[in-house]
Design an enzyme around this catalytic site. Structure first.
Site, mmCIF file in Angstrom:
data_model
loop_
_atom_site.group_PDB
_atom_site.id
_atom_site.type_symbol
_atom_site.label_atom_id
_atom_site.label_comp_id
_atom_site.label_asym_id
_atom_site.label_seq_id
_atom_site.Cartn_x
_atom_site.Cartn_y
_atom_site.Cartn_z
ATOM 1 N N LYS B 79 -5.472 29.604 0.534
ATOM 2 C CA LYS B 79 -4.984 31.118 0.191
ATOM 3 C C LYS B 79 -5.829 32.219 1.161
ATOM 4 O O LYS B 79 -6.830 32.177 1.507
ATOM 5 C CB LYS B 79 -5.036 31.256 -1.328
ATOM 6 C CG LYS B 79 -4.500 32.528 -1.710
ATOM 7 C CD LYS B 79 -4.747 32.446 -3.522
ATOM 8 C CE LYS B 79 -4.246 33.664 -3.924
ATOM 9 N NZ LYS B 79 -4.231 33.859 -5.680
ATOM 10 N N SER B 154 -0.326 34.104 -8.589
ATOM 11 C CA SER B 154 -0.296 34.690 -7.136
ATOM 12 C C SER B 154 -0.504 33.631 -6.075
ATOM 13 O O SER B 154 -0.239 33.997 -4.643
ATOM 14 C CB SER B 154 -1.323 35.763 -6.952
ATOM 15 O OG SER B 154 -2.585 35.142 -7.209
ATOM 16 N N SER B 178 -3.398 32.224 -11.903
ATOM 17 C CA SER B 178 -2.794 32.203 -10.396
ATOM 18 C C SER B 178 -2.863 30.863 -9.732
ATOM 19 O O SER B 178 -2.079 30.845 -8.526
ATOM 20 C CB SER B 178 -3.560 33.360 -9.451
ATOM 21 O OG SER B 178 -2.945 34.509 -9.876
#
Lengths: 101, 484
Positions: B79, B154, B178
């Site tokens: 990420k 997210s 997330s």
């Protein structure tokens, strides 16, 4: 004692401008109007916490606990030239900013 | 598509060690697929072609020398809020569009010690604030099961990259769901570890008392393998727990007989889609057939959880994001003559709308006159939720809930309605509030073939247990592949 549920109704453009100042964000006047409406709706959702009469004995509960601290040993930090690599403005070994005083 | 790309980490590790494929061939196969397919998904912000090949060559030498471990040569995505030295780390924001960290996050150093191959950095909601992965400065992420739908967020890029076979596994971060919610929306497995189990050093902070890095993968076992590599004490994170290295797959295969699973009734109420509710209850019945004991439990404070979470996380975000001033690193506005004007214009131009909303909300909750009514009350509710979990874990080994109230929805459906967007986090936020571990794994598909996820929540540091419980279900559940 004031009614905590009334707080959201006071969310107007002056409050938004005050928060924008605290947040260091330079909104335009049009944006201030839009975000005032959005914040009013968001604060209505947040108001649910004010409805809850909570037992005070839970007040100190905190899931964040600190680990044993490491030994206080002097270590080299990052090299200055490395840290300055990402700065948009620099002069020799310093960050460069507009004149402050 | 090359079938190798669908394999789990464990399967790939076996193939690499048996010399059925080389780490370079495997890496090249993933890079080729990223080049061909990611334009439809937009799961990567940065693809590291050259570095990945260099890492793969190094990994292959270690495999050839007989010194490989479970992650050697495994291609992973990371990420883009996890710092990678000299590889740009953007947080999906204009603010950090050209930011190149000068150090690695601890999790990156640990994965590098295991000689993984980093394929690239994945797309996400800007600064990890969102549940759809549509707020990215680099464009939204599309769901590999239906590219008209969101991936969740997210960590949407991480979940989509696993689901679309664009990597073997990924690292995401989870502040309010997330990792788990995008894993559920994309039909993969995602683990949020106990707060303090994994170092946050080098994770660009959103809400420091809630953030935790966690793996996204094709199985609970793979999540356990990755967690075993990244968890444990780090002198650079003062909030990490004093835990030794551990094998988080150690309980896989244990008998499910007598395992007590709590079913909190509040998580199955009116706000949950009937298909989701049914799929999770069907999974509960499967566990019952395996010998588990289901127990109805209660969490009365759930209805206050979303507001409590948003007040605490936004307050922390307002403070954490005050560092973005355009001076030391990141975007700097060219408008303004004074120091103050440059900072205000930098933040206005550099942050997206949702990030600015959260900063404003956080400063509201912390400001004079509102602090006691909002922030302090939210902290008290946090304590109450933690106490309610403690009560449940007196009799239960784990808790079963839906991961999200619905399956992935159409892109654009909630974008202009922050209140609805926030409310959709109801199933995941209590785990972060209480600092507990939870794993989401697929448990069904909706009538429109979108994945449904269920979450298994454990007591603090009981990752090995929830991984084993998730694995037991996965072994008998038939997954459907993404259509991409």
């Amino acid at each position: 004692m004031h009614d905590e549920r009334m707080i959201s109704f006071m969310f107007d453009t002056n409050l938004t401008k005050h928060l924008a100042e605290l947040s260091k964000i330079n909104f335009t006047d049009d944006e201030i109007a839009v975000i005032s409406n959005e914040m009013s709706e968001i604060i209505s959702l947040m108001d649910t916490v004010t409805e809850y009469n909570i037992d005070e004995t839970f007040a100190s509960a905190d899931p964040v606990q600190f680990s044993d601290l490491r030994k206080d040993e002097i270590k080299d930090s990052f090299p200055r030239e490395e840290i300055l690599k990402n700065a948009k403005g620099k002069s020799d070994t310093c960050f460069k900013v507009p004149k402050v005083v | 598509m090359n079938d190798l790309l669908k394999c789990t980490v464990k399967e790939l590790s076996n193939k690499l060690n048996k010399k059925q494929i080389s780490a370079v061939e495997l890496t090249d196969a993933y890079l080729k697929r990223i080049n061909e397919v990611d334009g439809k998904v937009n799961s990567y912000i940065t693809v590291c072609n050259e570095q990945a090949r260099i890492s793969a060559e190094k990994a292959q030498k270690i495999i050839d020398a007989g010194s490989a471990n479970a992650l050697t040569g495994i291609p992973m995505s990371i990420k883009d809020n996890i710092c990678t030295k000299d590889i740009r780390t953007t947080c999906a924001s204009k603010m950090l569009e050209d930011f190149n960290p000068i150090y690695n996050a601890t999790v990156i150093n640990r994965l590098n010690d295991n000689n993984i191959v980093m394929l690239g950095k994945t797309n996400m909601d800007e600064f990890a604030m969102g549940g759809s992965s549509q707020t990215s400065f680099f464009g939204g992420v599309k769901n590999p099961y239906n590219t008209e739908c969101v991936t969740g967020g997210s960590s949407g890029g991480s979940a989509a990259s696993v689901a679309a076979n664009l990597c073997a596994a990924s690292l995401g971060s989870d502040t309010g769901g997330s990792v788990r919610q995008p894993a559920a929306f994309c039909g993969v497995t995602g683990l949020k570890p106990t707060y303090g189990a994994v170092s946050r050093y080098g994770l660009i902070a959103f809400a420091s008392s809630l953030d935790q890095i966690g793996p996204v993968a094709r199985s609970a076992e793979d999540c356990g393998i990755i967690l075993s590599a990244i968890a444990g004490r780090d002198e650079n994170d003062g909030t990490i727990k004093n835990i030794d290295k551990a094998d988080y797959c150690s309980k896989i295969g244990m008998s499910m007989k007598g395992i007590r699973i709590g079913i909190p009734k509040e998580f199955f109420g009116d706000g949950i889609d009937s298909e989701v509710r049914q799929a999770v209850m069907n999974a509960a019945k499967e566990y019952e057939k395996m010998g588990c004991i289901l127990e109805e439990v209660t969490m009365p404070s759930l209805k206050y959880a979303v507001a409590s979470y948003y007040l605490i996380s936004s307050a922390e975000a307002a403070s954490n994001l005050s560092r973005f001033d355009g001076i030391k690193y990141g975007y700097r506005s060219e408008n303004g003559n004074t120091y103050e004007e440059i900072i205000k214009n930098t933040r206005h131009e550099g942050f997206g709308a949702e990030v600015k909303r959260r900063i404003m909300l956080g400063n509201y909750a912390l400001s004079s006159g509102y602090y006691d009514a909002y922030y302090n009350k939210a902290v008290k509710i946090r304590g109450k939720i933690k106490a309610e979990y403690d009560e449940i874990f007196k009799t239960c080994d784990c808790i079963l809930t839906p991961t999200a109230p619905s399956v992935a929805y159409k892109i654009g459906a909630l974008e202009n309605d922050p209140v609805k967007m926030y409310s959709a986090d109801i199933c995941t936020v209590t785990v972060n509030i209480a600092g507990l571990p939870a794993i989401s794994t697929p448990c069904g598909y909706s009538s429109n073939n979108m994945p449904i996820g269920m979450s298994i929540v454990g007591n603090s540091l009981r990752e090995a247990t929830i991984i084993a419980v998730a694995d037991a279900f996965e072994k008998q559940f038939e997954t459907k592949e993404a259509s991409i």
